[in-house]
Design a protein around this motif. Structure first.
Motif, PDB file in Angstrom:
ATOM      1  N   ILE A  86     -30.055 -35.536 -24.854  1.00 14.53           N
ATOM      2  CA  ILE A  86     -30.412 -36.914 -25.223  1.00 14.53           C
ATOM      3  C   ILE A  86     -29.170 -37.803 -25.140  1.00 14.53           C
ATOM      4  N   TYR A  87     -28.073 -37.293 -25.645  1.00 13.55           N
ATOM      5  CA  TYR A  87     -26.824 -38.072 -25.591  1.00 13.55           C
ATOM      6  C   TYR A  87     -26.442 -38.361 -24.144  1.00 13.55           C
ATOM      7  N   HIS A  88     -26.517 -37.324 -23.323  1.00 16.27           N
ATOM      8  CA  HIS A  88     -26.164 -37.443 -21.910  1.00 16.27           C
ATOM      9  C   HIS A  88     -27.043 -38.509 -21.239  1.00 16.27           C
ATOM     10  N   ALA A  89     -28.336 -38.463 -21.517  1.00 15.81           N
ATOM     11  CA  ALA A  89     -29.259 -39.407 -20.876  1.00 15.81           C
ATOM     12  C   ALA A  89     -28.960 -40.845 -21.292  1.00 15.81           C
ATOM     13  N   VAL A 111     -33.082 -45.671 -22.827  1.00 15.82           N
ATOM     14  CA  VAL A 111     -33.636 -44.396 -22.340  1.00 15.82           C
ATOM     15  C   VAL A 111     -34.356 -43.691 -23.488  1.00 15.82           C
ATOM     16  N   GLY A 112     -33.675 -43.517 -24.605  1.00 14.58           N
ATOM     17  CA  GLY A 112     -34.313 -42.947 -25.787  1.00 14.58           C
ATOM     18  C   GLY A 112     -34.324 -41.431 -25.798  1.00 14.58           C
ATOM     19  N   GLY A 113     -35.097 -40.905 -26.741  1.00 12.45           N
ATOM     20  CA  GLY A 113     -35.095 -39.469 -27.029  1.00 12.45           C
ATOM     21  C   GLY A 113     -34.994 -39.336 -28.526  1.00 12.45           C
ATOM     22  N   HIS A 114     -35.452 -38.244 -29.070  1.00 14.95           N
ATOM     23  CA  HIS A 114     -35.577 -38.141 -30.525  1.00 14.95           C
ATOM     24  C   HIS A 114     -34.713 -37.002 -31.048  1.00 14.95           C
ATOM     25  N   GLN A 115     -33.501 -37.338 -31.423  1.00 12.80           N
ATOM     26  CA  GLN A 115     -32.594 -36.288 -31.898  1.00 12.80           C
ATOM     27  C   GLN A 115     -33.010 -35.760 -33.268  1.00 12.80           C
ATOM     28  N   LYS A 165     -44.925 -30.434 -30.720  1.00 11.48           N
ATOM     29  CA  LYS A 165     -44.814 -31.828 -31.192  1.00 11.48           C
ATOM     30  C   LYS A 165     -44.124 -32.662 -30.107  1.00 11.48           C
ATOM     31  N   PRO A 166     -44.731 -33.788 -29.702  1.00 11.10           N
ATOM     32  CA  PRO A 166     -44.223 -34.483 -28.510  1.00 11.10           C
ATOM     33  C   PRO A 166     -42.734 -34.776 -28.539  1.00 11.10           C
ATOM     34  N   HIS A 167     -42.246 -35.268 -29.668  1.00 10.56           N
ATOM     35  CA  HIS A 167     -40.854 -35.700 -29.711  1.00 10.56           C
ATOM     36  C   HIS A 167     -39.899 -34.548 -30.032  1.00 10.56           C
ATOM     37  N   ALA A 168     -40.412 -33.306 -29.950  1.00 11.56           N
ATOM     38  CA  ALA A 168     -39.512 -32.145 -29.980  1.00 11.56           C
ATOM     39  C   ALA A 168     -39.332 -31.599 -28.566  1.00 11.56           C
ATOM     40  N   ALA A 169     -39.741 -32.365 -27.570  1.00 11.39           N
ATOM     41  CA  ALA A 169     -39.607 -31.916 -26.181  1.00 11.39           C
ATOM     42  C   ALA A 169     -38.184 -31.465 -25.841  1.00 11.39           C
ATOM     43  N   PRO A 170     -37.148 -32.183 -26.302  1.00  8.04           N
ATOM     44  CA  PRO A 170     -35.800 -31.742 -25.933  1.00  8.04           C
ATOM     45  C   PRO A 170     -35.495 -30.306 -26.367  1.00  8.04           C
ATOM     46  N   VAL A 171     -35.981 -29.905 -27.542  1.00  7.36           N
ATOM     47  CA  VAL A 171     -35.735 -28.525 -27.984  1.00  7.36           C
ATOM     48  C   VAL A 171     -36.492 -27.562 -27.076  1.00  7.36           C
ATOM     49  N   PHE A 172     -37.726 -27.929 -26.755  1.00  3.42           N
ATOM     50  CA  PHE A 172     -38.513 -27.081 -25.864  1.00  3.42           C
ATOM     51  C   PHE A 172     -37.782 -26.878 -24.541  1.00  3.42           C
ATOM     52  N   HIS A 173     -37.298 -27.975 -23.960  1.00  5.05           N
ATOM     53  CA  HIS A 173     -36.610 -27.857 -22.673  1.00  5.05           C
ATOM     54  C   HIS A 173     -35.326 -27.037 -22.813  1.00  5.05           C
ATOM     55  N   ALA A 174     -34.640 -27.198 -23.937  1.00  4.71           N
ATOM     56  CA  ALA A 174     -33.403 -26.436 -24.153  1.00  4.71           C
ATOM     57  C   ALA A 174     -33.707 -24.939 -24.219  1.00  4.71           C
ATOM     58  N   ILE A 175     -34.772 -24.593 -24.931  1.00  6.04           N
ATOM     59  CA  ILE A 175     -35.128 -23.169 -25.055  1.00  6.04           C
ATOM     60  C   ILE A 175     -35.526 -22.602 -23.684  1.00  6.04           C
ATOM     61  N   GLN A 176     -36.286 -23.387 -22.944  1.00  2.51           N
ATOM     62  CA  GLN A 176     -36.688 -22.930 -21.607  1.00  2.51           C
ATOM     63  C   GLN A 176     -35.459 -22.769 -20.703  1.00  2.51           C
ATOM     64  N   TYR A 177     -34.493 -23.623 -20.909  1.00  4.36           N
ATOM     65  CA  TYR A 177     -33.239 -23.531 -20.141  1.00  4.36           C
ATOM     66  C   TYR A 177     -32.523 -22.216 -20.486  1.00  4.36           C
ATOM     67  N   LEU A 178     -32.510 -21.872 -21.755  1.00  7.16           N
ATOM     68  CA  LEU A 178     -31.878 -20.604 -22.152  1.00  7.16           C
ATOM     69  C   LEU A 178     -32.636 -19.411 -21.563  1.00  7.16           C
ATOM     70  N   PHE A 179     -33.956 -19.573 -21.424  1.00  9.88           N
ATOM     71  CA  PHE A 179     -34.757 -18.507 -20.797  1.00  9.88           C
ATOM     72  C   PHE A 179     -34.528 -18.443 -19.280  1.00  9.88           C
ATOM     73  N   GLY A 180     -33.936 -19.498 -18.737  1.00 12.80           N
ATOM     74  CA  GLY A 180     -33.796 -19.567 -17.269  1.00 12.80           C
ATOM     75  C   GLY A 180     -35.001 -20.192 -16.604  1.00 12.80           C
ATOM     76  N   SER A 225     -40.060 -36.668 -21.201  1.00 13.95           N
ATOM     77  CA  SER A 225     -39.843 -37.131 -22.573  1.00 13.95           C
ATOM     78  C   SER A 225     -40.715 -36.355 -23.548  1.00 13.95           C
ATOM     79  N   TYR A 226     -41.955 -36.106 -23.139  1.00 15.47           N
ATOM     80  CA  TYR A 226     -42.907 -35.366 -23.964  1.00 15.47           C
ATOM     81  C   TYR A 226     -43.431 -34.227 -23.099  1.00 15.47           C
ATOM     82  N   PRO A 227     -43.587 -33.040 -23.666  1.00 17.43           N
ATOM     83  CA  PRO A 227     -43.940 -31.879 -22.829  1.00 17.43           C
ATOM     84  C   PRO A 227     -45.181 -32.171 -21.978  1.00 17.43           C
ATOM     85  N   SER A 228     -45.073 -31.888 -20.701  1.00 17.08           N
ATOM     86  CA  SER A 228     -46.176 -32.223 -19.805  1.00 17.08           C
ATOM     87  C   SER A 228     -46.551 -31.025 -18.951  1.00 17.08           C
ATOM     88  N   ARG A 229     -47.812 -30.623 -19.058  1.00 20.14           N
ATOM     89  CA  ARG A 229     -48.339 -29.501 -18.256  1.00 20.14           C
ATOM     90  C   ARG A 229     -48.262 -29.784 -16.772  1.00 20.14           C
TER      91      ARG A 229
END
Ligand SMILES: Cc1ncc(C[n+]2csc(CCOP(=O)(O)OP(=O)(O)O)c2C)c(N)n1
Ligand SMILES: [Mg+2]
Length: 803
Positions: A38-41, A53-57, A84-99, A117-121
């Motif tokens: 979020i900071y980077h963006a 840009v936004g994001g929910h730290q 939860k939509p505004h927890a998307a950054p954590v979701f993406h971070a975890i997926q990044y750790l999974f590769g 911004s919000y998890p999208s199928r």
């Protein structure tokens, strides 16, 4: 090496400590990466347009421990999660750790083509199960998915069934303000809901501030009232240990009595403020004072922030112990912004860390400049151990968690051949004809309706195919031999799901059923019926289902002022515009039953087209990739044209229009109609033209597809394809260039208002713009100016117009 398959509580002490250490390290990393993304963006990526840009730290931090425990320990591949939509950054971070998430996409978070911004199928590439964004909808979607899981399994043999998954929603506490959550609770209770977990991030903050006191009791009571298992995670292990020490009971009593706003403010202020306040409130009591004195400010702050929802041990233990299939709500106490300088501040929803604050966090986490994205930077556990652990996480499977299902073959259009009928009656008969067949198609259809099953003509289908329930329930009226046209028998093999009167639930259930192929490996062909005006009631859920690329057939009936006697706001006006504007939904409004037969047959195929296909440049995108279908039908019976369906007529119906009366060289006006006003258009043509050849009649079955094709052709031409053209251009090219156009619809006239622009023809658009009223069809058509007299008058006026 810790085994993630085993709950932490089952392990020897040493291994358990190891495992908790690994979870804590991964939690720290997820917290950092989500905040950094979020900071980077917002601060590092160049901002070219000056728009935030936004994001929910803070919202992300609130859920980091919960998601760490779940994703790295508790989830199994068959589980499905709505984050939860505004927890998307954590979701993406975890997926990044999974590769499973790329660094490029993480760096492009909220940017074009980046992590969403919000998890999208549909837009994210990192294994999102359910899109979220419009709060409350993802929560309820999990319950309906569970219901569909039961539906699918009830029709399979044990050997065919994939492992049963839990449908899990990670819920912001303010999401519980959304009414659709309660509609879903009631429906879930009626349908013996199972395998559903809702984990509430109970940080007692929403967007605007801190929630009212006493909410917990209400939430708990509500869930218990609907037979949910309620698990409260209030204190972490640090707090529990402190409570067991001398003086600890005073601390516990103080925490329990502390108002939400005070707790939040103190979390923000930190250790010194906690010390001051606890000393002031509890006073100088020897044992308690000793407890307090033993702790440094930062230890005290950590202790007070060690709520159940931030404690890995507590989370793993409670999740691991929950083995019942009873729906379970976990109320996890948390602090919004936990682990960051934003913790507890009431304005932290959109608040972001300053550069100084992120630098401080970087220093605490020992992250070197230039190594911000490194997966294991600054962690005290050996990288090999972390890598091994990540590779062993059950949820981090290499097999695709999205399943595939065989395509259900068409059985061809089912014609019913009445001389005078309405499209709604025809719909019921076509379905009944399908119900009589013993085909994969008929077995794959599942119907659903919010208490308007009978009045939307699903009755005969239900009589033949029965209602779905996890258990057999006989129809008492049938058993007692009381005459009734409806057989209301519930059985696990039933193919109709009866809902209470909530259109939002209908759309969420259609959405879940429309993803059954991907979620549960079984293709369903869901059909939902409702009164056309009430589409608006569930519109956001419809949009949500379409956004997830769920596939279903939606039948809005009856529609328009043709409903006559029912009057007023029961008469839909703007629904054709919804059909035109809603992405993922191809809208049709047939006038005749043979058109409906052709459209339904096509719809079953269109619903199964592969969402990934790339279209030809001059084609409407959705033609290749498929989608859902909306039929706007009517209860008004009209005379049917005597004809047999030809391949070319059928193709034209599906493309959106055909000449009912083709233009001759002497044509002066085209009457273009959509839907049930066909009879008025035909009569008007008779009045003005009789046999003079000055009038043509264009039957429009889908303004939506015609319009989409026109836009696609325009775009293709703009991109240099000079040969690109479309169906409506080809049709109108058959008529003299300067002939006039009159369009008519029992709905908003703007639906067809664009037709005149296709060739630059002067046009008049007739339709309904104001609330309906009761009366006869003749009364209302005359009143709103869509009867034969009005159409012919408008046509004559157009003919008489000078250039
Ligand atoms: C239907 C809808 N209305 C409004 C919003 C804007 N919105 C996003 S998050 C939010 C507050 C959520 O609070 P909560 O669920 O408690 O989550 P927290 O941020 O506290 O973790 C609001 C109002 C939205 N996303 N969806
Ligand atoms: Mg909240």
């Amino acid at each position: 090496m810790a085994n993630a398959n085993q709950s932490a509580a089952d392990k020897p002490l040493e291994a358990r400590a190891d495992q908790i250490g690994i979870f804590n390290a991964l939690m720290q990393k997820s917290l950092w990466l989500s905040n950094w993304a979020i900071y980077h963006a917002n601060h590092i990526r160049p901002n070219v347009d000056g728009v935030k840009v936004g994001g929910h730290q803070a919202s992300s931090a609130s859920m980091t421990a919960i998601m760490t425990a779940l994703y790295f320990g508790v989830l199994r591949p068959e589980d499905r999660v709505a984050v939860k939509p505004h927890a998307a950054p954590v979701f993406h971070a975890i997926q990044y750790l999974f590769g499973k998430q790329t660094l490029d996409k993480l760096k492009a978070f909220r940017g074009f083509g980046g992590a969403q911004s919000y998890p999208s199928r549909t837009k994210d590439t990192d294994d999102v199960d359910f899109s979220t964004g419009s709060v409350g909808l993802g929560v309820a979607f999990t319950a309906f998915s569970s219901l569909i899981q039961d539906y699918v399994r009830a029709k399979q043999t044990t050997s065919e069934s994939p492992p049963e998954g839990r449908m899990i929603a990670l819920v912001g506490d303010a999401e519980l303000d959304e009414g659709n959550v309660y509609e879903c609770l009631l429906e879930g209770w009626k349908h013996d809901l199972r395998n559903t977990w809702w984990i509430i991030d109970y940080n007692r903050q929403s967007l605007d501030g801190v929630v009212r006191e006493g909410l917990y009791d209400r939430i708990e009571a509500i869930f218990r009232a609907f037979d949910w298992n309620v698990v409260t995670l209030k204190y972490g292990v640090l707090q529990q240990q402190a409570f067991s020490e001398p003086g600890g009971e005073k601390l516990k009593a103080w925490i329990d009595a502390c108002p939400n706003a005070d707790y939040s403010a103190l979390m923000f202020q930190g250790g010194a403020a906690w010390r001051q306040r606890l000393s002031d409130d509890i006073g100088d009591q020897a044992e308690f004072s000793q407890l307090l004195d033993r702790l440094s400010d930062s230890e005290l702050s950590e202790l007070m922030g060690n709520l159940g929802g931030h404690c890995i041990e507590t989370l793993l233990e409670q999740f691991g112990e929950t083995t019942t299939d009873q729906p379970t709500v976990f109320i996890a106490y948390t602090v919004k912004g936990w682990g960051t300088p934003l913790a507890g501040h009431k304005d932290n929803h959109a608040g972001q860390m300053t550069t100084a604050q992120i630098e401080q966090m970087r220093a605490e986490m020992q992250i070197r400049a230039g190594h911000e994205w490194d997966k294991f930077e600054g962690l005290t556990i050996a990288t090999d151990i972390l890598k091994q652990f990540l590779a062993s996480v059950p949820f981090n499977t290499s097999t695709d968690r999205r399943l595939v299902a065989q395509k259900v073959p068409s059985i061809g259009p089912q014609f019913i051949g009445d001389r005078t009928t309405s499209t709604q009656t025809a719909f019921g008969k076509i379905l009944d004809t399908i119900a009589k067949t013993s085909t994969e198609l008929s077995d794959s259809i599942v119907t659903m309706s919010p208490d308007v099953t009978v009045s939307t003509n699903l009755g005969s289908w239900v009589n033949r195919r029965h209602l779905f329930s996890n258990r057999e329930i006989a129809d008492v009226f049938q058993r007692e031999r009381i005459p009734s046209t409806q057989k209301w028998r519930f059985t696990p093999k039933g193919q109709h799901i009866e809902l209470g009167i909530t259109e939002t639930n209908l759309f969420l259930l259609l959405g879940a059923a429309g993803l059954a192929h991907s979620l549960f490996g079984k293709r369903l062909l869901p059909i939902g019926t409702l009164y056309d005006p009430f589409i608006s009631r569930g519109l956001d859920a419809l949009n949500y289902a379409c956004y997830q690329d769920a596939r279903f057939l939606l039948v809005g009936t009856p529609s328009g002022i043709s409903l006559a006697g029912e009057g007023g706001a029961h008469q839909s006006i703007s629904s054709p515009l919804i059909g035109l504007g809603q992405d993922g939904l191809a809208a049709f409004e047939p006038a005749f039953s043979d058109e409906l037969s052709v459209i339904m047959d096509w719809a079953f195929d269109y619903m199964q087209r592969d969402g990934q296909k790339t279209p030809a440049t001059n084609d409407w995108q959705r033609d290749a990739s498929g989608g859902s279908v909306y039929l706007r039908l009517s209860t008004r019976a009209i005379e049917q044209p005597p004809r047999t369906m030809s391949p070319s007529l059928s193709e034209n119906i599906l493309r959106g229009a055909y000449w009912l009366k083709p233009p001759e060289p002497s044509c002066e006006v085209i009457i273009a109609y959509q839907g049930v006003v066909a009879s008025e258009a035909i009569a008007a043509a008779g009045i003005i033209g009789s046999d003079r050849g000055n009038v043509a009649v264009l039957a429009i079955t889908s303004a939506d597809r015609l319009n989409a094709g026109w836009h696609a052709a325009q775009k293709a031409r703009q991109h240099g394809d000079g040969t690109a053209t479309c169906h409506i251009e080809k049709l109108l090219n058959n008529a003299p260039r300067n002939c006039r156009l009159v369009s008519v619809i029992d709905g908003h006239p703007a639906t067809l208002g664009w037709l005149g622009s296709v060739r630059g023809q002067r046009s008049t658009t007739l339709g309904v713009e104001h609330f309906g009223q009761s009366g006869t069809v003749d009364d209302l058509y005359a009143h709103f100016g869509i009867d034969a007299a009005a159409i012919s008058a408008a046509s004559k006026a157009m003919i008489e117009l000078r250039q």
